[in-house]
Design a protein around this motif. Structure first.
Motif, short mmCIF file in Angstrom:
data_model
loop_
_atom_site.label_atom_id
_atom_site.label_comp_id
_atom_site.label_asym_id
_atom_site.label_seq_id
_atom_site.Cartn_x
_atom_site.Cartn_y
_atom_site.Cartn_z
N GLY A 64 0.80 -1.15 0.07
CA GLY A 64 0.06 0.06 0.12
C GLY A 64 0.79 1.39 -0.02
N THR A 67 0.00 7.39 -0.61
CA THR A 67 0.39 8.89 -0.69
C THR A 67 1.95 8.80 -0.57
N LEU A 69 3.93 8.59 1.98
CA LEU A 69 4.08 8.87 3.41
C LEU A 69 5.02 8.08 4.14
N ASN A 70 4.45 6.67 4.17
CA ASN A 70 5.46 5.91 4.92
C ASN A 70 7.03 5.90 4.31
N GLU A 92 0.99 -0.75 -5.13
CA GLU A 92 -0.31 0.19 -5.02
C GLU A 92 -1.02 -0.24 -6.31
N GLY A 93 -2.39 -0.75 -5.99
CA GLY A 93 -3.28 -1.08 -7.03
C GLY A 93 -4.12 0.16 -7.51
N VAL A 151 -2.14 -6.31 -5.42
CA VAL A 151 -1.20 -7.09 -4.62
C VAL A 151 -0.81 -8.26 -4.92
N ASP A 168 0.62 -1.88 5.00
CA ASP A 168 -0.44 -0.86 5.40
C ASP A 168 -1.48 -0.88 4.29
N ASN A 175 -10.73 -3.97 3.33
CA ASN A 175 -9.75 -4.28 2.30
C ASN A 175 -9.12 -5.48 2.61
N GLU A 177 -8.42 -8.35 0.96
CA GLU A 177 -7.37 -8.75 0.18
C GLU A 177 -5.93 -8.45 0.46
N1 SAM Z 1 1.10 3.67 3.06
C1 SAM Z 1 0.34 4.65 2.59
C2 SAM Z 1 0.72 5.82 2.88
O1 SAM Z 1 1.99 6.09 3.35
O2 SAM Z 1 0.12 6.86 2.38
C3 SAM Z 1 -1.16 4.57 3.01
C4 SAM Z 1 -1.72 3.23 2.37
S1 SAM Z 1 -3.52 3.04 2.59
C5 SAM Z 1 -3.74 2.56 4.10
C6 SAM Z 1 -3.57 1.62 1.86
C7 SAM Z 1 -3.41 1.63 0.24
O3 SAM Z 1 -3.20 0.33 -0.01
C8 SAM Z 1 -4.14 2.41 -0.75
O4 SAM Z 1 -3.19 3.25 -1.42
C9 SAM Z 1 -4.77 1.51 -1.56
O5 SAM Z 1 -5.41 1.92 -2.72
C10 SAM Z 1 -3.88 0.27 -1.49
N2 SAM Z 1 -4.65 -1.00 -1.69
C11 SAM Z 1 -5.70 -1.50 -1.34
N3 SAM Z 1 -6.00 -2.80 -1.74
C12 SAM Z 1 -5.21 -3.13 -2.96
C13 SAM Z 1 -4.93 -4.08 -3.45
N4 SAM Z 1 -5.64 -5.24 -3.55
N5 SAM Z 1 -3.67 -4.20 -4.43
C14 SAM Z 1 -3.08 -3.10 -4.32
N6 SAM Z 1 -3.10 -1.98 -3.72
C15 SAM Z 1 -4.36 -1.90 -2.72
#
Ligand code: SAM
Length: 619
Positions: A64, A67, A69-70, A92-93, A151, A168, A175, A177
């Motif tokens: 994930g 943005t 940020l991590n 990132e999906g 993912v 994350d 979520n 998956e």
């Molecule tokens: N680490 C991020 C940051 O620093 O901003 C925040 C991550 S956010 C909590 C979760 C992320 O996982 C989102 O950007 C979302 O689009 C991605 N995500 C959710 N399901 C996904 C999937 N099945 N495959 C890939 N990415 C996915």
């Protein structure tokens, strides 16, 4: 069909909310503090980055990217504590568009001024998100590889060995998956023994998935109002491979000096990538200043366009985008952006567009042509010199390469022995003395310069015409080369003149210069990049392939610390930079920009494996 879904976003109390998942990207209270608490301290990164001086990069994986940020927090931590290189891999999906991403980074920079330089760098390098894996260099020592895609698929086509994970995804209830058992299995497979993972979630399903995948976990106090978070460690050893055993990742080369043989665009690309990882290589120039294609006056940086979503299509796209970004960033003026067009049947152009693999606006088609933005002309010699400006250059040709307690290189004219080197990358183009039996055939090509007005952009249709300063560059001919001298011919000049007259719709003008050079071509026309087998051992190990025998084959028997980057054919200016980064990752044990299917596609051993399977080699 492969286009990635964009997230629906709103800003919400100082953070970003995804309407797609109905969840926030980071804490509205203090997102950075939470990230530093959960992911950075949760993986004990300040101490581990400070202790990490093994030479191989410290590898962080993330589920994930969001943005970023991590990632910014990890860069800041590395800046304060890190000793060796840091490679970050993230998936990132539902990527933010470049515009949305830039807006978020501006907000992050205001909110947390300490992150501003990193946020700005991330905006500068953030690629147009397209399906597949892409790598950027954030600073000397830090690479960021983003897998844009679902993912599971992304984890299953990469081959990292992570030291630490940031788990994350959005909340598991919204979520699932991102937290499933098979995803955690894939994470475990891509983790070093005793590697760690941290997450804000303590949901029972997450704990169970981690446990079955081989992690042991413990709860520890959570950030802010959250009672708990999870810290996990991989205790059970896992099989590491996403590739077939014969294309397995080699173990990282032992720490020590690295040599590159060949100072053309291939050698220079390895040098640049190694330097971005803090390794200063020694480069031996072998003939690359005369008859190699890297010494042509100029060459095209134009993509190969494939009409399907295949590993090859993704590779040539990524290579083009990586090369254009690399050359644009070089000191000096070796790269001149000028766009280009390729003649193409409309239905083929439609099929390429239907792959949705290319960034929006990069390709457009009309009147039997595909127009390509970001293309350009490169002066290869000047570019290669700029790419290896910090390397140690030994301008001698190499007579011998031997291994005893490390690699030793003997230069031909002065008979000097250099070494030991822990790793050697062969980037010798069509010259094969140092890799006897290399699956490479030289092909002779001639380019010509004419004095007429240059076209405004590159035009290709098998042949090409291109702007070369005030003149026209045109080429290239193809002919088998059976030895002897590499020479230009008036016939070829006439051939080039005719072809350019056709493409330009006018005569290209007075003839000014010709140049002939050798390309290194391979039987399948794809380049060669990666570790070299001990061939006798590989033939014995994989003898069973001849009869299709199913068995547990051993991992590939490589020569310890020997790699090649060659066979670049007529696309070397496009493919060399990304392959230089791939070979560097194989040497250092870092994260490759290539997915595992593409690493197999360019693997040096593929012809031997093919011949074994076809019964053409008798073990
Ligand atoms: N680490 C991020 C940051 O620093 O901003 C925040 C991550 S956010 C909590 C979760 C992320 O996982 C989102 O950007 C979302 O689009 C991605 N995500 C959710 N399901 C996904 C999937 N099945 N495959 C890939 N990415 C996915």
């Amino acid at each position: 069909m492969t286009k990635l879904p964009a997230p629906e976003l709103v800003t919400d109390q100082g953070t970003l909310r995804s309407l797609t998942f109905d969840d926030i990207y980071y804490s509205p209270d203090d997102g950075l503090a939470e990230t530093e608490y959960v992911f950075i301290s949760g993986n004990d990164l300040p101490r581990r980055l400070a202790d990490h001086d093994s030479g191989r990069p410290f590898v962080i994986g993330e589920l994930g990217f969001g943005t970023g940020l991590n990632v910014l927090a990890a860069c800041k931590c590395h800046e304060a504590f890190g000793r060796g290189p840091l490679n970050i891999w993230t998936v990132e999906g539902f990527p933010l568009s470049r515009t949305a991403f830039a807006e978020v980074q501006a907000q992050i920079a205001i909110r947390w001024p300490g992150l501003k330089p990193w946020a700005e760098r991330l905006v500068d390098t953030y690629p147009e998100p397209v399906p597949g894996q892409t790598q950027v260099v954030l600073s000397r020592g830090i690479t960021l590889t983003i897998a844009f895609g679902p993912v599971r698929e992304s984890l299953n086509t990469t081959d990292i060995e992570a030291d630490a994970w940031f788990l994350d995804g959005f909340a598991p209830s919204r979520n699932p998956e991102m937290w499933s058992e098979d995803v955690m299995h894939a994470v475990a497979r891509l983790t070093r023994k005793a590697g760690t993972a941290a997450t804000f979630s303590v949901a029972s399903g997450v704990r169970a998935a981690l446990e079955t995948a081989g992690f042991s976990w413990r709860k520890s106090p959570g950030f802010g109002r959250k009672k708990h978070m999870l810290r996990a460690e991989l205790t059970a050893a896992k099989s590491k491979q996403n590739r077939a055993p014969w294309y397995a990742r080699p173990a990282a080369a032992p720490q020590g000096k690295v040599a590159i043989i060949g100072a053309g665009i291939a050698g220079a690309s390895v040098a640049r990538a190694l330097e971005s990882q803090g390794v200063q290589p020694v480069i031996f120039g072998v003939g690359s200043r005369d008859e190699a294609a890297s010494s042509n006056p100029a060459g095209l940086v134009m993509p190969r366009l494939d009409a399907g979503d295949t590993p090859a299509a993704r590779f040539y796209r990524d290579a083009f985008l990586y090369a254009a970004a690399t050359y644009r960033a070089l000191e000096g003026r070796s790269f001149t952006p000028c766009d280009g067009s390729l003649a193409m049947e409309p239905d083929r152009a439609d099929r390429i567009e239907a792959t949705r693999l290319w960034p929006d606006g990069l390709l457009s088609s009309a009147d039997g042509k595909v127009h390509v933005r970001q293309a350009g002309m490169l002066e290869p010699r000047a570019a290669a010199d700029a790419m290896m400006s910090n390397a140690i250059l030994v301008e001698e040709s190499v007579g011998a390469l031997e291994h005893d307690s490390g690699w030793f290189i003997t230069t031909r004219d002065d008979d000097q022995r250099h070494g030991p080197f822990s790793a050697v990358a062969l980037a010798t183009g069509a010259a094969q003395e140092l890799w006897p039996g290399a699956p490479i055939a030289p092909s002779l090509g001639q380019v010509d310069v004419f004095a007429g007005d240059p076209p405004p952009s590159i035009i290709t249709d098998g042949h090409y015409v291109a702007p070369y300063g005030e003149h026209v560059l045109t080429g290239a001919t193809y002919a088998r080369f059976d030895g002897g001298t590499v020479a230009t011919s008036p016939d070829n000049t006439e051939h080039n003149r005719d072809a350019s007259t056709q493409l330009l719709g006018r005569d290209p003008g007075r003839h000014l210069a010709s140049r002939a050079s050798l390309r290194a071509t391979t039987p399948d026309r794809h380049p060669i990049a990666g570790p070299l087998y001990d061939e006798a051992e590989a033939i014995t190990a994989y003898a069973g392939l001849r009869t299709g025998l199913k068995q547990d084959y051993p991992s590939a028997p490589y020569q310890n610390g020997l790699y090649a980057l060659t066979g670049l054919g007529s696309r070397g200016l496009v493919t060399a930079p990304i392959l230089g980064a791939h070979v560097t990752a194989e040497i250092t044990g870092g994260v490759s920009p290539l997915t595992s299917d593409v690493a197999a596609m360019v693997h040096p051993g593929r012809f031997l494996i093919r011949d074994l399977k076809r019964g053409k080699i008798n073990p």
